[in-house]
Scaffold this active site. Structure first.
Site, PDB file in Angstrom:
ATOM      1  N   PHE A   1      53.160 -54.965  32.228  1.00  0.00           N
ATOM      2  CA  PHE A   1      54.454 -54.389  32.580  1.00  0.00           C
ATOM      3  C   PHE A   1      55.067 -53.767  31.324  1.00  0.00           C
ATOM      4  O   PHE A   1      55.127 -54.401  30.271  1.00  0.00           O
ATOM      5  CB  PHE A   1      55.378 -55.471  33.155  1.00  0.00           C
ATOM      6  CG  PHE A   1      56.612 -54.903  33.773  1.00  0.00           C
ATOM      7  CD1 PHE A   1      56.571 -54.322  35.035  1.00  0.00           C
ATOM      8  CD2 PHE A   1      57.812 -54.905  33.090  1.00  0.00           C
ATOM      9  CE1 PHE A   1      57.712 -53.769  35.611  1.00  0.00           C
ATOM     10  CE2 PHE A   1      58.959 -54.361  33.658  1.00  0.00           C
ATOM     11  CZ  PHE A   1      58.905 -53.788  34.919  1.00  0.00           C
TER      12      PHE A   1
ATOM     13  N   ASP B   1      53.644 -64.021  30.510  1.00  0.00           N
ATOM     14  CA  ASP B   1      54.755 -63.540  31.334  1.00  0.00           C
ATOM     15  C   ASP B   1      54.448 -63.982  32.766  1.00  0.00           C
ATOM     16  O   ASP B   1      53.457 -63.561  33.365  1.00  0.00           O
ATOM     17  CB  ASP B   1      54.849 -62.012  31.216  1.00  0.00           C
ATOM     18  CG  ASP B   1      56.017 -61.440  32.010  1.00  0.00           C
ATOM     19  OD1 ASP B   1      56.476 -62.089  32.968  1.00  0.00           O
ATOM     20  OD2 ASP B   1      56.453 -60.313  31.685  1.00  0.00           O
TER      21      ASP B   1
ATOM     22  N   TYR C   1      64.491 -63.470  39.712  1.00  0.00           N
ATOM     23  CA  TYR C   1      64.892 -62.707  40.906  1.00  0.00           C
ATOM     24  C   TYR C   1      63.740 -62.343  41.841  1.00  0.00           C
ATOM     25  O   TYR C   1      63.960 -61.714  42.864  1.00  0.00           O
ATOM     26  CB  TYR C   1      65.663 -61.439  40.523  1.00  0.00           C
ATOM     27  CG  TYR C   1      65.005 -60.564  39.462  1.00  0.00           C
ATOM     28  CD1 TYR C   1      63.956 -59.721  39.785  1.00  0.00           C
ATOM     29  CD2 TYR C   1      65.465 -60.566  38.149  1.00  0.00           C
ATOM     30  CE1 TYR C   1      63.366 -58.920  38.825  1.00  0.00           C
ATOM     31  CE2 TYR C   1      64.891 -59.772  37.170  1.00  0.00           C
ATOM     32  CZ  TYR C   1      63.844 -58.950  37.515  1.00  0.00           C
ATOM     33  OH  TYR C   1      63.266 -58.167  36.553  1.00  0.00           O
ATOM     34  N   LYS C   2      62.509 -62.735  41.486  1.00  0.00           N
ATOM     35  CA  LYS C   2      61.378 -62.369  42.344  1.00  0.00           C
ATOM     36  C   LYS C   2      61.095 -63.531  43.312  1.00  0.00           C
ATOM     37  O   LYS C   2      61.880 -63.773  44.225  1.00  0.00           O
ATOM     38  CB  LYS C   2      60.174 -62.016  41.492  1.00  0.00           C
ATOM     39  CG  LYS C   2      60.411 -60.787  40.600  1.00  0.00           C
ATOM     40  CD  LYS C   2      59.235 -60.537  39.702  1.00  0.00           C
ATOM     41  CE  LYS C   2      59.469 -59.421  38.709  1.00  0.00           C
ATOM     42  NZ  LYS C   2      59.559 -58.092  39.324  1.00  0.00           N
TER      43      LYS C   2
ATOM     44  N   ARG D   1      52.538 -51.156  47.484  1.00  0.00           N
ATOM     45  CA  ARG D   1      52.540 -52.554  47.025  1.00  0.00           C
ATOM     46  C   ARG D   1      53.218 -53.433  48.072  1.00  0.00           C
ATOM     47  O   ARG D   1      54.341 -53.149  48.493  1.00  0.00           O
ATOM     48  CB  ARG D   1      53.270 -52.624  45.688  1.00  0.00           C
ATOM     49  CG  ARG D   1      53.067 -53.900  44.931  1.00  0.00           C
ATOM     50  CD  ARG D   1      53.672 -53.827  43.548  1.00  0.00           C
ATOM     51  NE  ARG D   1      55.119 -53.860  43.580  1.00  0.00           N
ATOM     52  CZ  ARG D   1      55.896 -54.385  42.630  1.00  0.00           C
ATOM     53  NH1 ARG D   1      55.341 -54.902  41.554  1.00  0.00           N
ATOM     54  NH2 ARG D   1      57.199 -54.361  42.718  1.00  0.00           N
TER      55      ARG D   1
HETATM   56  C1  LIG Z   1      55.799 -58.630  34.564  1.00  0.00           C
HETATM   57  C2  LIG Z   1      57.243 -58.315  34.362  1.00  0.00           C
HETATM   58  N1  LIG Z   1      57.837 -58.641  33.201  1.00  0.00           N
HETATM   59  C3  LIG Z   1      59.139 -58.364  32.987  1.00  0.00           C
HETATM   60  C4  LIG Z   1      59.896 -57.717  33.941  1.00  0.00           C
HETATM   61  C5  LIG Z   1      61.315 -57.341  33.642  1.00  0.00           C
HETATM   62  O1  LIG Z   1      62.117 -58.437  33.540  1.00  0.00           O
HETATM   63  P1  LIG Z   1      63.662 -58.284  33.138  1.00  0.00           P
HETATM   64  O2  LIG Z   1      64.226 -57.180  33.925  1.00  0.00           O
HETATM   65  O3  LIG Z   1      64.244 -59.631  33.492  1.00  0.00           O
HETATM   66  O4  LIG Z   1      63.738 -58.036  31.682  1.00  0.00           O
HETATM   67  C6  LIG Z   1      59.324 -57.380  35.166  1.00  0.00           C
HETATM   68  C7  LIG Z   1      60.118 -56.716  36.202  1.00  0.00           C
HETATM   69  O5  LIG Z   1      59.690 -56.379  37.270  1.00  0.00           O
HETATM   70  C8  LIG Z   1      57.962 -57.672  35.376  1.00  0.00           C
HETATM   71  O6  LIG Z   1      57.351 -57.332  36.514  1.00  0.00           O
END
Ligand SMILES: Cc1ncc(COP(=O)(O)O)c(C=O)c1O
Length: 432
Positions: free
Chosen positions: A138, A212, A237-238, A391
């Site tokens: 990401f 992560d 939030y997921k 997705r």
């Molecule tokens: C793998 C991953 N890491 C980090 C994030 C972003 O996290 P944040 O917005 O809390 O910084 C996301 C958002 O979708 C994600 O999918």
């Protein structure tokens, strides 16, 4: 949920729902009628308990309690309290996890710590220069690493490789590898790394690991302790259903927490709530003894109240049972799409082997954006990821077998009618 045979008709999907022990948990969510929600990997659904709980926190704790609620209602402990619940889902000790900030910020903090831990005091420049990650990680994780490298005078470098080349690269880098930084379940493909094996490999050459867990927490069983992982971060939030912009979480293994007390290794965002005694208002920063040192400023109590309810929905179902149902659902979804949508233009992007897949299924289609828009217009909410990915996040807490049958029928209909051709392809449109 063990399933000897996948359902092959709508009636058999309905029968599966009728015997599914987790089906009752769907009633804990306020999903709008007519919607099949396949985007819980981006924003989890709203638990019914959340509105009343947040309302009570607002009216009673904030309204009546006012500032007294920091102690009286336990606000000050909320980041640890909710963190301890998340710890149960990711195989961590309750004093190794805390809720704070966003995943991006937490990644910055743990990466800085990991690089500091890897640096010998005697070295003018670090011998272990490389942060290794996956090309398809990401982007925020990569951006945070790049930003940190720039900020600290380019003493490190970020090396990106494809997932298949990770093991060989770890071995080749050997003593030059500082940190292996991976997202456990890939946001785009749903491919899941073998956390134990990758961590072992990194440790074998003396590197530290950062995981992560944005697409893992609440979706797949994770055991950070068993894997001997060093640091981890993740989203609220997921699959944790904490609400838009919910606080993230951060994990640091006990063995590192003990060392991070040393100023040389402290996380660099030295905010007052990460101080050993914030209410001494000391001009000099001394990091807190435990996981609290990863907090920076005042936590969002209302957001934590919502996250608390979201995490409870996952704990109530049990992560092992959720995973078993998730595997059955994702297997079914792949089978149905491949047998009922006779489209040579659709290509499975997620791993076919359930053991290597998180709780999402992705298909590539050259017109993925308009196809997804047409699906959403029919009440099947998945999402699009550039350049060509459809997705589908499959959250077993509130998605059932018949939902997937209906979603695939809608997809078939959209593809057969070619309704999507009327929509203009907009690959760069903002996605939620
Ligand atoms: C793998 C991953 N890491 C980090 C994030 C972003 O996290 P944040 O917005 O809390 O910084 C996301 C958002 O979708 C994600 O999918």
């Amino acid at each position: 949920m063990m399933m000897s045979r996948l359902p092959d008709s709508r009636a058999s999907c309905v029968a599966c729902d009728a015997t599914d022990a987790l089906a009752a948990h769907r009633a804990a969510f306020a999903l709008p009628p007519g919607v099949i929600y396949l985007d819980g990997n981006s924003l989890g659904a709203l638990p019914r308990a959340t509105a009343a709980h947040v309302h009570a926190v607002v009216e009673r704790e904030w309204g009546d309690g006012l500032i007294r609620s920091w102690n009286g209602a336990g606000w000050i402990d909320a980041p640890r309290r909710v963190g301890a619940k998340i710890a149960q889902l990711i195989g961590a000790g309750d004093d190794e996890v805390i809720c704070a900030d966003s995943t991006s910020l937490n990644l910055f903090k743990v990466l800085a710590c990991a690089l500091r831990l890897q640096r010998s005091a005697a070295d003018a420049a670090p011998a272990r220069r490389v942060i290794l990650s996956e090309r398809g990680n990401f982007p925020t994780d990569l951006y945070m690493a790049q930003g940190l490298i720039e900020l600290t005078g380019a003493q490190h470098e970020l090396q990106l490789v494809d997932a298949v080349d990770l093991v060989a690269t770890i071995d080749t880098l050997g003593p030059r590898l500082a940190v292996l930084m991976l997202t456990h379940v890939n946001f785009q493909t749903g491919a899941m790394h073998d956390m134990d094996a990758q961590t072992r490999r990194a440790h074998a050459v003396g590197a530290l690991t950062i995981w992560d867990l944005a697409h893992s927490a609440g979706a797949v069983p994770v055991n950070l302790r068993a894997a001997a992982a060093d640091f981890a971060v993740g989203c609220g939030y997921k699959y944790l259903n904490g609400g838009p912009g919910a606080p993230a979480f951060v994990f640091a293994a006990h063995r590192h927490l003990a060392r991070l007390r040393d100023d040389r290794f402290a996380q660099p965002l030295a905010g007052w709530l990460g101080h050993r005694a914030p209410f001494d208002f000391d001009a000099a920063y001394t990091p807190a003894a435990g996981i609290e040192r990863f907090t920076v400023g005042t936590p969002s109590i209302l957001a934590l109240a919502a996250l608390d309810c979201g995490v409870d929905t996952v704990l109530a179902a049990g992560i092992e049972a959720l995973r078993a149902k998730s595997v059955a659902l994702t297997e079914l979804f792949i089978r149905l799409v491949e047998t009922r949508c006779l489209q040579e233009t659709l290509r499975l992007v997620s791993p076919r082997d359930a053991a290597q897949r998180g709780s999402q299924v992705c298909f590539a289609h050259p017109q993925a954006w308009p196809v997804m828009q047409a699906l959403i217009a029919r009440g099947v909410i998945g999402d699009f990821r550039a350049p060509d990915i459809l997705r589908f996040g499959i959250a077993p807490l509130y998605v059932g077998f018949a939902d997937l049958w209906d979603a695939v029928e809608a997809l078939r209909d959209v593809l057969d009618s070619e309704i999507w051709r009327a929509l203009q392809f907009q690959p760069r449109q903002a996605v939620t």
